[in-house]
Design a protein around this motif. Structure first.
Motif, PDB file in Angstrom:
ATOM      1  N   GLN A  16      26.342   7.597   0.137  1.00 36.25           N
ATOM      2  CA  GLN A  16      26.478   6.224  -0.345  1.00 36.25           C
ATOM      3  C   GLN A  16      25.469   5.947  -1.457  1.00 36.25           C
ATOM      4  OE1 GLN A  16      25.972   3.975   3.241  1.00 36.25           O
ATOM      5  NE2 GLN A  16      28.103   4.187   3.876  1.00 36.25           N
ATOM      6  N   ALA A  17      24.251   6.452  -1.316  1.00 41.85           N
ATOM      7  CA  ALA A  17      23.220   6.245  -2.336  1.00 41.85           C
ATOM      8  C   ALA A  17      23.594   6.955  -3.632  1.00 41.85           C
ATOM      9  CB  ALA A  17      21.865   6.753  -1.832  1.00 41.85           C
ATOM     10  N   VAL A  18      24.135   8.162  -3.518  1.00 41.28           N
ATOM     11  CA  VAL A  18      24.550   8.919  -4.709  1.00 41.28           C
ATOM     12  C   VAL A  18      25.679   8.192  -5.429  1.00 41.28           C
ATOM     13  CG1 VAL A  18      25.676  11.048  -5.466  1.00 41.28           C
ATOM     14  CG2 VAL A  18      23.769  11.151  -3.861  1.00 41.28           C
ATOM     15  N   THR A  19      26.667   7.724  -4.685  1.00 39.82           N
ATOM     16  CA  THR A  19      27.788   6.999  -5.288  1.00 39.82           C
ATOM     17  C   THR A  19      27.307   5.743  -5.994  1.00 39.82           C
ATOM     18  OG1 THR A  19      29.243   7.832  -3.549  1.00 39.82           O
ATOM     19  CG2 THR A  19      30.023   5.946  -4.805  1.00 39.82           C
ATOM     20  N   LEU A  20      26.437   4.988  -5.352  1.00 40.35           N
ATOM     21  CA  LEU A  20      25.898   3.767  -5.948  1.00 40.35           C
ATOM     22  C   LEU A  20      25.106   4.083  -7.212  1.00 40.35           C
ATOM     23  CD1 LEU A  20      25.484   0.715  -5.710  1.00 40.35           C
ATOM     24  CD2 LEU A  20      23.456   1.187  -4.343  1.00 40.35           C
ATOM     25  N   ARG A  26      27.443   4.948 -10.084  1.00 39.80           N
ATOM     26  CA  ARG A  26      28.099   3.752 -10.617  1.00 39.80           C
ATOM     27  C   ARG A  26      27.174   2.993 -11.558  1.00 39.80           C
ATOM     28  NH1 ARG A  26      30.518   1.507  -5.096  1.00 39.80           N
ATOM     29  NH2 ARG A  26      32.182   3.005  -4.830  1.00 39.80           N
ATOM     30  N   ASN A  27      25.874   3.055 -11.293  1.00 41.70           N
ATOM     31  CA  ASN A  27      24.903   2.337 -12.111  1.00 41.70           C
ATOM     32  C   ASN A  27      24.407   3.169 -13.291  1.00 41.70           C
ATOM     33  OD1 ASN A  27      24.897  -0.055 -10.638  1.00 41.70           O
ATOM     34  ND2 ASN A  27      23.545   0.825  -9.106  1.00 41.70           N
ATOM     35  N   GLY A  28      25.024   4.322 -13.522  1.00 42.63           N
ATOM     36  CA  GLY A  28      24.700   5.114 -14.695  1.00 42.63           C
ATOM     37  C   GLY A  28      23.531   6.057 -14.531  1.00 42.63           C
ATOM     38  N   ILE A  29      23.137   6.356 -13.325  1.00 46.06           N
ATOM     39  CA  ILE A  29      22.058   7.301 -13.105  1.00 46.06           C
ATOM     40  C   ILE A  29      22.684   8.684 -12.954  1.00 46.06           C
ATOM     41  CG2 ILE A  29      20.204   7.997 -11.549  1.00 46.06           C
ATOM     42  CD1 ILE A  29      19.921   5.048 -10.789  1.00 46.06           C
ATOM     43  N   SER A  30      22.196   9.653 -13.722  1.00 44.86           N
ATOM     44  CA  SER A  30      22.773  10.990 -13.678  1.00 44.86           C
ATOM     45  C   SER A  30      22.353  11.722 -12.407  1.00 44.86           C
ATOM     46  CB  SER A  30      22.331  11.801 -14.893  1.00 44.86           C
ATOM     47  OG  SER A  30      20.948  12.085 -14.802  1.00 44.86           O
ATOM     48  N   ARG A  31      23.120  12.760 -12.079  1.00 47.87           N
ATOM     49  CA  ARG A  31      22.807  13.553 -10.891  1.00 47.87           C
ATOM     50  C   ARG A  31      21.446  14.218 -11.025  1.00 47.87           C
ATOM     51  NH1 ARG A  31      27.964  17.166 -10.694  1.00 47.87           N
ATOM     52  NH2 ARG A  31      27.896  16.611 -12.864  1.00 47.87           N
TER      53      ARG A  31
END
Length: 121
Positions: free
Chosen positions: A24-28, A31-36
């Motif tokens: 859930q944190a990764v998906t959020l 969505r906010n434009g933070i890269s992996r």
């Protein structure tokens, strides 16, 4: 679930719950434009390593330092690879008519495209 009577089941339940919250944190974050890559750096630098030995922590710190040191080079390689995959066909279409023109008749864009094609073939 009683962790004393069933430690394996409790640990398994804990890991499933942690994995669910992490997903859930990764998906959020995405969505906010933070890269992996940024997310990985953030998670590894802030997460406590349970039962981690000093050598593991030192290795992790070494990997983080190496990643930071090579960030510019890796970003350039990633961008060059993107261009090769996405622009080679398009520039190839322009290549034929541009090569047929005399050097002084070519536009600045055509000159740069031909240079890029010569460098990346």
């Amino acid at each position: 679930m009683d962790p004393i009577r069933s430690p394996v089941a409790a640990a398994s339940s804990f890991h499933r719950s942690a994995a669910k919250h992490l997903q859930q944190a990764v998906t959020l974050a995405q969505r906010n434009g933070i890269s992996r890559r940024s997310l990985l750096t953030l998670l590894t630098s802030t997460a406590a390593i349970p039962d981690g030995s000093e050598s593991r922590k030192a290795l992790l710190q070494e990997y983080l330092k190496k990643s930071k040191d090579n960030k510019e080079k890796n970003d350039k390689e990633r961008l060059d690879d993107y261009y090769k995959r996405n622009y080679m066909d398009y520039f190839g279409l322009i290549e034929g008519p541009a090569r047929e023109k005399k050097e002084e008749e070519r536009t600045e864009s055509e000159k740069r495209i031909l240079e890029w094609l010569d460098k990346n073939k």
